[in-house]
Design a protein around this motif. Structure first.
Motif, mmCIF file in Angstrom:
data_model
loop_
_atom_site.group_PDB
_atom_site.id
_atom_site.type_symbol
_atom_site.label_atom_id
_atom_site.label_comp_id
_atom_site.label_asym_id
_atom_site.label_seq_id
_atom_site.Cartn_x
_atom_site.Cartn_y
_atom_site.Cartn_z
ATOM 1 N N LYS A 261 29.459 -85.369 -51.851
ATOM 2 C CA LYS A 261 29.008 -84.300 -50.950
ATOM 3 C C LYS A 261 29.728 -84.392 -49.613
ATOM 4 O O LYS A 261 30.115 -83.374 -49.024
ATOM 5 N N VAL A 262 29.898 -85.618 -49.123
ATOM 6 C CA VAL A 262 30.596 -85.799 -47.848
ATOM 7 C C VAL A 262 32.041 -85.321 -47.954
ATOM 8 O O VAL A 262 32.578 -84.672 -47.045
ATOM 9 N N LEU A 263 32.686 -85.622 -49.098
ATOM 10 C CA LEU A 263 34.078 -85.219 -49.300
ATOM 11 C C LEU A 263 34.207 -83.752 -49.706
ATOM 12 O O LEU A 263 35.329 -83.256 -49.854
ATOM 13 N N LYS A 264 33.060 -83.095 -49.886
ATOM 14 C CA LYS A 264 33.030 -81.688 -50.274
ATOM 15 C C LYS A 264 33.855 -81.437 -51.543
ATOM 16 O O LYS A 264 34.682 -80.523 -51.620
ATOM 17 N N MET A 265 33.589 -82.290 -52.544
ATOM 18 C CA MET A 265 34.289 -82.156 -53.824
ATOM 19 C C MET A 265 33.792 -80.912 -54.548
ATOM 20 O O MET A 265 32.606 -80.581 -54.510
ATOM 21 N N SER A 266 34.701 -80.247 -55.227
ATOM 22 C CA SER A 266 34.318 -79.093 -56.037
ATOM 23 C C SER A 266 33.511 -79.568 -57.245
ATOM 24 O O SER A 266 33.613 -80.739 -57.641
ATOM 25 N N PRO A 267 32.710 -78.692 -57.860
ATOM 26 C CA PRO A 267 31.949 -79.115 -59.046
ATOM 27 C C PRO A 267 32.835 -79.694 -60.149
ATOM 28 O O PRO A 267 32.468 -80.679 -60.794
ATOM 29 N N ARG A 268 34.009 -79.086 -60.354
ATOM 30 C CA ARG A 268 34.912 -79.589 -61.395
ATOM 31 C C ARG A 268 35.407 -80.990 -61.048
ATOM 32 O O ARG A 268 35.426 -81.880 -61.910
ATOM 33 N N ALA A 269 35.816 -81.197 -59.800
ATOM 34 C CA ALA A 269 36.299 -82.520 -59.391
ATOM 35 C C ALA A 269 35.179 -83.541 -59.457
ATOM 36 O O ALA A 269 35.397 -84.694 -59.848
ATOM 37 N N LYS A 270 33.981 -83.128 -59.085
ATOM 38 C CA LYS A 270 32.835 -84.037 -59.125
ATOM 39 C C LYS A 270 32.563 -84.513 -60.552
ATOM 40 O O LYS A 270 32.306 -85.699 -60.797
ATOM 41 N N ILE A 271 32.662 -83.582 -61.512
ATOM 42 C CA ILE A 271 32.389 -83.934 -62.910
ATOM 43 C C ILE A 271 33.503 -84.792 -63.489
ATOM 44 O O ILE A 271 33.246 -85.824 -64.133
ATOM 45 N N THR A 272 34.767 -84.414 -63.254
ATOM 46 C CA THR A 272 35.889 -85.108 -63.884
ATOM 47 C C THR A 272 36.223 -86.442 -63.226
ATOM 48 O O THR A 272 36.663 -87.377 -63.909
ATOM 49 N N LYS A 273 36.017 -86.558 -61.916
ATOM 50 C CA LYS A 273 36.424 -87.776 -61.202
ATOM 51 C C LYS A 273 35.269 -88.725 -60.912
ATOM 52 O O LYS A 273 35.503 -89.893 -60.600
ATOM 53 N N LEU A 274 34.041 -88.237 -61.019
ATOM 54 C CA LEU A 274 32.914 -89.093 -60.646
ATOM 55 C C LEU A 274 31.900 -89.224 -61.781
ATOM 56 O O LEU A 274 31.565 -90.335 -62.192
ATOM 57 N N VAL A 275 31.437 -88.096 -62.293
ATOM 58 C CA VAL A 275 30.349 -88.124 -63.275
ATOM 59 C C VAL A 275 30.817 -88.689 -64.605
ATOM 60 O O VAL A 275 30.221 -89.636 -65.148
ATOM 61 N N LEU A 276 31.890 -88.110 -65.169
ATOM 62 C CA LEU A 276 32.332 -88.541 -66.497
ATOM 63 C C LEU A 276 32.752 -90.010 -66.542
ATOM 64 O O LEU A 276 32.344 -90.729 -67.466
#
Length: 360
Positions: A261-276
């Protein structure tokens, strides 16, 4: 001036070589465990003189005990089988089952030879037609002989992977959605709880009628029996992946979510780089469970849908009722179990490639 001790230098070099060797062995041990060959590591260590007695005890536990258990099972089977009488005679022992397994292999080899000769004759026919200027009569003629045992194994593996891939394509996105959104989780949870326990035998009539209705105009790209079996596998195997994916996504470290949230990641980036990446261990656990469920479901589906795989082989042998039918059915049962084990090893190898979780 301090004298240099050649013996000490040699000892240091020897210790360094030993450390490098142990590091390589440790890396190899990871794959030995994936392949079910974990006993090789202590055996190699024992051969290298690393506490041989303790290492051989480990080899006995990892290799000797399982082999002893298998030998005991075979001995018990050979002893008890002749005492169980059926309408087709006594239950076959290990020797009879092995004889039938060899017979199935020889039948498959003969079928392969017949198919090769047939295809060669078709090719020669087409060549002669082209030479005679009758190219418009050239056509490919399919071999219509009965499928061999290996062909039926291949059909079953192809069917289960088709259904498994479709199930994964549906379950993983839905699991990610359920893990990220409490609202989506609340919407999906009742459906999961209702449909997860449904038997494949209950799905089969519905799937058969739907596929028959949709393919009324023609056979299409896939055979109807293939689609019925594959869709049944999909409907029964998607739930473990869906549940484990949702659980893995929901357990992502909240600190990482706050950083996104702080880095204002897009939903796609959040899923591919963090969640998965964080959820991959549990996702692979779900995939392994789903593939196992799919393989188990497939055999029952093939029996009723008459897809030419191992399930149909078992059903045909049961209907045949010959003196060798029981032994052939047992060969199929052992084949199904062995392939199920190998499929799990494949998924475990993929999990080892893509994740670094210590517990699998």
């Amino acid at each position: 001036m301090t004298a240099i001790d050649p013996t000490a230098i040699e000892a240091e070099h020897k210790e360094a070589r030993r450390a490098r060797w142990l590091a390589r062995l440790g890396a190899a041990d990871r794959w030995f465990q994936v392949l079910g060959l974990a006993w090789l590591t202590p055996l190699i260590r024992a051969a290298a003189g690393d506490d041989p007695r303790a290492r051989m005890r480990e080899v006995w536990r990892l290799l000797g005990v399982p082999l002893l258990a298998i030998a005991g099972f075979l001995a018990l089977w050979a002893m008890l089988a002749p005492q169980v009488q059926t309408s087709l005679g006594a239950i076959p022992g290990p020797g009879q089952v092995w004889h039938e397994a060899v017979g199935l292999h020889e039948d498959a080899a003969r079928t392969a030879e017949k198919k090769a000769r047939f295809e060669e004759q078709v090719a020669l026919r087409n060549e002669r037609l082209v030479e005679q200027g009758r190219a418009d009569e050239v056509k490919e003629i399919a071999f219509t002989g009965a499928p061999s045992y290996y062909d039926q194994i291949g059909t079953s593996i192809l069917t289960v992977f088709f259904g498994f891939l479709v199930a994964s394509a549906v379950a993983i996105p839905l699991g990610i959605l359920a893990g990220l959104s409490a609202t989506a989780n609340a919407a999906l949870n009742p459906l999961i709880q209702i449909f997860k326990p449904v038997s494949p035998l209950a799905w089969l009539p519905i799937v058969t009628m739907v596929v028959s209705a949709l393919s009324a105009g023609g056979e299409g790209l896939f055979a109807k029996s293939f689609l019925v079996s594959a869709i049944t596998v999909t409907l029964c195997s998607l739930w473990p992946t869906l549940i484990n994916t949702a659980l893995g996504v929901a357990q992502v470290d909240r600190d990482l979510v706050n950083v996104s949230k702080v880095l204002k990641m897009s939903p796609r980036a959040k899923i591919t780089k963090l969640v998965l990446p964080s959820a991959l261990p549990l996702i692979f656990t779900g995939l392994r469970l789903s593939l196992g469920v799919g393989w188990m479901v497939l055999i029952a589906a093939e029996m009723l849908a008459q897809n030419p795989g191992l399930g149909k082989f078992v059903w045909d042998e049961f209907q045949n009722g010959s003196s060798s039918s029981l032994a052939r059915i047992i060969v199929a049962v052992l084949t199904i179990g062995l392939i199920g084990f190998l499929l799990d090893r494949v998924m475990l190898a993929l999990q080892s490639l893509f994740t670094h979780a210590p517990n699998r």
